[in-house]
Design an enzyme around this catalytic site. Sequence first.
Site, PDB file in Angstrom:
ATOM      1  N   LEU A   1       0.814  -1.209   0.000  1.00  0.00           N
ATOM      2  CA  LEU A   1       0.000   0.000   0.000  1.00  0.00           C
ATOM      3  C   LEU A   1       0.851   1.264   0.000  1.00  0.00           C
ATOM      4  CD1 LEU A   1      -2.781  -1.018   2.536  1.00  0.00           C
ATOM      5  CD2 LEU A   1      -2.645  -1.457   0.072  1.00  0.00           C
ATOM      6  N   CYS A   2       0.266   2.324  -0.505  1.00  0.00           N
ATOM      7  CA  CYS A   2       1.002   3.575  -0.698  1.00  0.00           C
ATOM      8  C   CYS A   2       0.926   4.475   0.524  1.00  0.00           C
ATOM      9  CB  CYS A   2       0.480   4.305  -1.938  1.00  0.00           C
ATOM     10  SG  CYS A   2       0.901   3.455  -3.466  1.00  0.00           S
ATOM     11  N   PHE A   3       1.452   3.998   1.644  1.00  0.00           N
ATOM     12  CA  PHE A   3       1.694   4.871   2.776  1.00  0.00           C
ATOM     13  C   PHE A   3       2.843   4.287   3.590  1.00  0.00           C
ATOM     14  CE2 PHE A   3      -1.047   1.844   4.836  1.00  0.00           C
ATOM     15  CZ  PHE A   3      -0.744   1.892   6.183  1.00  0.00           C
TER      16      PHE A   3
END
Length: 423
Positions: A352-354
């Site tokens: 995921l993009c965090f």
Amino acid sequence: MTPSPEHRAAWPFRALALALSRGQLDEDDTAVIVYDLEGLDARLAELNRLFPAGTLHAAAVKAAPLRALLARLCRAGAGLEAASGPELHLSLRAGCPPERVVFDSPAKTLPELRQALALGVHLNADNFQELERMDALDAGSSPAASLGLRVNPQVGEGSIAATSVAGQYSKFGEPLEKRGEIVRAFQKRPWLRGLHMHVGSQGCGIGLFTAGARALLDLGREIDRACGERRVLRLDIGGGLPVSYGPSSPAPSMEDYATALRRECPELWDGPMRAFTEFGRWMFAGQGFAAARVEYVKEQAGQRTAVVHLGADMFLRPCYLPDTWRHELAVAAPDGTPKQGSRSPWNVAGPLCFAGDFLARGRELPDMAPGDWLVVRDAGAYTLSMWSRYNSRQAPKALGVEADGVEVLKARESVEDVLRFWG
């Protein structure tokens, strides 16, 4: 019977290798969750052996809402506990007879109450206002319905505040300190015949569970005396028994719990009251593991990172609260066999993009390479059911393994499934 440590350690690799050899995982299956179906059968058999004859063991749907798993338990005589309207429908769709469904949502709507009364499920009201709604719906005219009230026994909290619901304050139920109002609610409603509680789950000890059950049994006696008849005919003690996620989190056994409960609450075995349970984590957690393919391996700033296809999308609690929630990890080769050799610190990063999407940091693991599998143990409960839509990734395939057979419990989501979800 509790599986041996050797079986527990080896089973995920055997099951993963079997699924791969049978062609159940292809290049699109970047992640999978696998259940031990025979282990699930054994869990229900253990409950039936340890608790009073006639106890309804209603597995918590929220822990593992895969219809195939729920249907298997129902065929073996279990019930299901639904905490929402859709979970109620899922229970029925899984083949659970209404008389074995327990409906516990804390925010039931009028249409949901109306439907539950018509179906004749075991319905536990959360509060006095809900009882007034049931009055307006003429709940007493539904002869098939079994109706109770949730009470917070106020026996204290466990070590994890977020999973403890029996402190002085709780968002659930009516507190025991309102015992006078509770007794009057039963006096006013001859159709109110049960008491329900849930103390909490992970982080709660056996003493809290037995103290809660004891408090409600004593309350039931007071209600019976005030009503001049035996009014409380069922006691729902909820679920919540903690499970072990590895050596760092030992947990009591179900036999320990049943022994303590029988000692503190013998009338559950000797009296006319029927017991209900709602185990979820204990039922499912140790019967499932997750595996994610290693896509990339990176070395930078003196750290080694494996990028895998599961992270906070399925393991919300371990990623956000790693000091509280921890799963044991292992590594398998591309064919599912366990990787051996020296171990060194690895970061395991999700897709995921965090920045916080890490299953582990600095965990001692064997060397990994693209194409390997990262295995997450004891992932059968509260993982797939907490799937996140962040980044619109596809929920993985779910498999069931029994003897030497592998079956698809739920197909991997397609891109079209995801697009359909977003409308």
